[in-house]
Design a protein around this motif. Structure first.
Motif, PDB file in Angstrom:
ATOM      1  N   HIS A   1      37.292  47.231  54.821  1.00 34.00           N
ATOM      2  CA  HIS A   1      37.828  45.960  55.090  1.00 34.00           C
ATOM      3  C   HIS A   1      38.484  45.276  54.209  1.00 34.00           C
ATOM      4  N   TYR A   2      39.632  45.858  53.929  1.00 35.40           N
ATOM      5  CA  TYR A   2      40.662  45.620  52.841  1.00 35.40           C
ATOM      6  C   TYR A   2      41.001  44.093  52.692  1.00 35.40           C
ATOM      7  N   LEU A   3      40.835  43.266  53.742  1.00 39.24           N
ATOM      8  CA  LEU A   3      41.385  41.757  53.671  1.00 39.24           C
ATOM      9  C   LEU A   3      40.096  41.015  53.166  1.00 39.24           C
ATOM     10  N   ARG A   4      38.763  41.619  53.306  1.00 39.94           N
ATOM     11  CA  ARG A   4      37.678  40.906  52.595  1.00 39.94           C
ATOM     12  C   ARG A   4      37.084  41.440  51.206  1.00 39.94           C
ATOM     13  N   ILE A   5      37.943  42.091  50.674  1.00 43.94           N
ATOM     14  CA  ILE A   5      37.386  42.723  49.497  1.00 43.94           C
ATOM     15  C   ILE A   5      37.528  41.529  48.531  1.00 43.94           C
ATOM     16  N   THR A   6      36.523  41.311  47.694  1.00 45.69           N
ATOM     17  CA  THR A   6      36.631  40.150  46.674  1.00 45.69           C
ATOM     18  C   THR A   6      36.522  40.736  45.350  1.00 45.69           C
ATOM     19  N   ALA A   7      37.604  40.226  44.384  1.00 46.05           N
ATOM     20  CA  ALA A   7      37.816  40.635  43.056  1.00 46.05           C
ATOM     21  C   ALA A   7      37.515  39.631  42.018  1.00 46.05           C
ATOM     22  N   GLY A   8      36.872  39.899  40.976  1.00 40.16           N
ATOM     23  CA  GLY A   8      36.807  39.015  39.744  1.00 40.16           C
ATOM     24  C   GLY A   8      37.588  39.730  38.512  1.00 40.16           C
ATOM     25  N   LEU A   9      38.344  39.175  38.053  1.00 43.61           N
ATOM     26  CA  LEU A   9      39.140  39.769  36.880  1.00 43.61           C
ATOM     27  C   LEU A   9      38.572  38.951  35.369  1.00 43.61           C
ATOM     28  N   SER A  10      38.257  39.746  34.769  1.00 45.56           N
ATOM     29  CA  SER A  10      37.974  39.268  33.292  1.00 45.56           C
ATOM     30  C   SER A  10      38.894  39.644  32.423  1.00 45.56           C
ATOM     31  N   VAL A  11      39.406  38.772  31.557  1.00 49.26           N
ATOM     32  CA  VAL A  11      40.713  38.781  30.757  1.00 49.26           C
ATOM     33  C   VAL A  11      40.022  38.357  29.356  1.00 49.26           C
ATOM     34  N   SER A  12      40.339  39.258  28.281  1.00 47.33           N
ATOM     35  CA  SER A  12      40.256  38.678  26.876  1.00 47.33           C
ATOM     36  C   SER A  12      41.514  38.892  26.136  1.00 47.33           C
ATOM     37  N   THR A  13      42.036  38.127  25.245  1.00 49.99           N
ATOM     38  CA  THR A  13      43.336  38.078  24.664  1.00 49.99           C
ATOM     39  C   THR A  13      42.861  38.734  23.095  1.00 49.99           C
ATOM     40  N   ILE A  14      41.685  38.538  22.825  1.00 50.62           N
ATOM     41  CA  ILE A  14      41.409  39.260  21.470  1.00 50.62           C
ATOM     42  C   ILE A  14      40.177  39.959  21.457  1.00 50.62           C
TER      43      ILE A  14
END
Length: 135
Positions: free
Chosen positions: A19-32
């Motif tokens: 169910h591609y439309l119900r995929i939830t994603a969390g993106l963690s980004v670090s700059t350093i």
């Protein structure tokens, strides 16, 4: 007796739906240092026409972003049962692959910044999923 066994155990249609439309994603980004990690929840359903229940000891799922040679996130579901003559569903929780090197983390960071911008709330990105079933 042989005919009855053949009728019951003859393989029938099994539809696996991500169910591609119900995929939830969390993106963690670090700059350093620059890095990006993706956590995913992927809902999957199994619609079986078989007269028997299928039990899988493990289903492994790897998520790849466009252009990447290795998975960015990985998950495993164990003891998954596909019900006889019905619909079964489960969700895979994928976590970032811990062994990614600094160069790959920088590539992921640059990819997501280019696709989504600095606020990461806009834009889209391509996701490929690879499933491995173990009976």
């Amino acid at each position: 007796a042989l005919g009855a066994c053949a009728f019951v155990f003859w393989p029938r249609l099994l539809v696996v739906c991500v169910h591609y439309l119900r995929i939830t994603a969390g993106l963690s980004v670090s700059t350093i240092p620059p890095s990006a990690a993706v956590h995913l929840v992927v809902p999957v359903s199994f619609d079986s026409s078989n007269l028997w229940t299928l039990r899988l000891s493990a289903i492994e799922i790897d998520a790849y972003r466009a252009g990447a040679h290795g998975p960015m996130s990985r998950g495993v579901a164990t003891e998954v049962a596909v019900s006889a003559g019905g619909v079964s569903s489960t969700s895979f929780v994928l976590t970032p692959v811990p062994s990614l090197g600094a160069e790959r983390l920088l590539d992921d960071y640059l990819y997501f910044m280019g696709r989504c911008g600095h606020d990461l709330g806009s834009g889209t990105w391509h996701l490929d999923l690879q499933f491995t079933l173990k009976a």
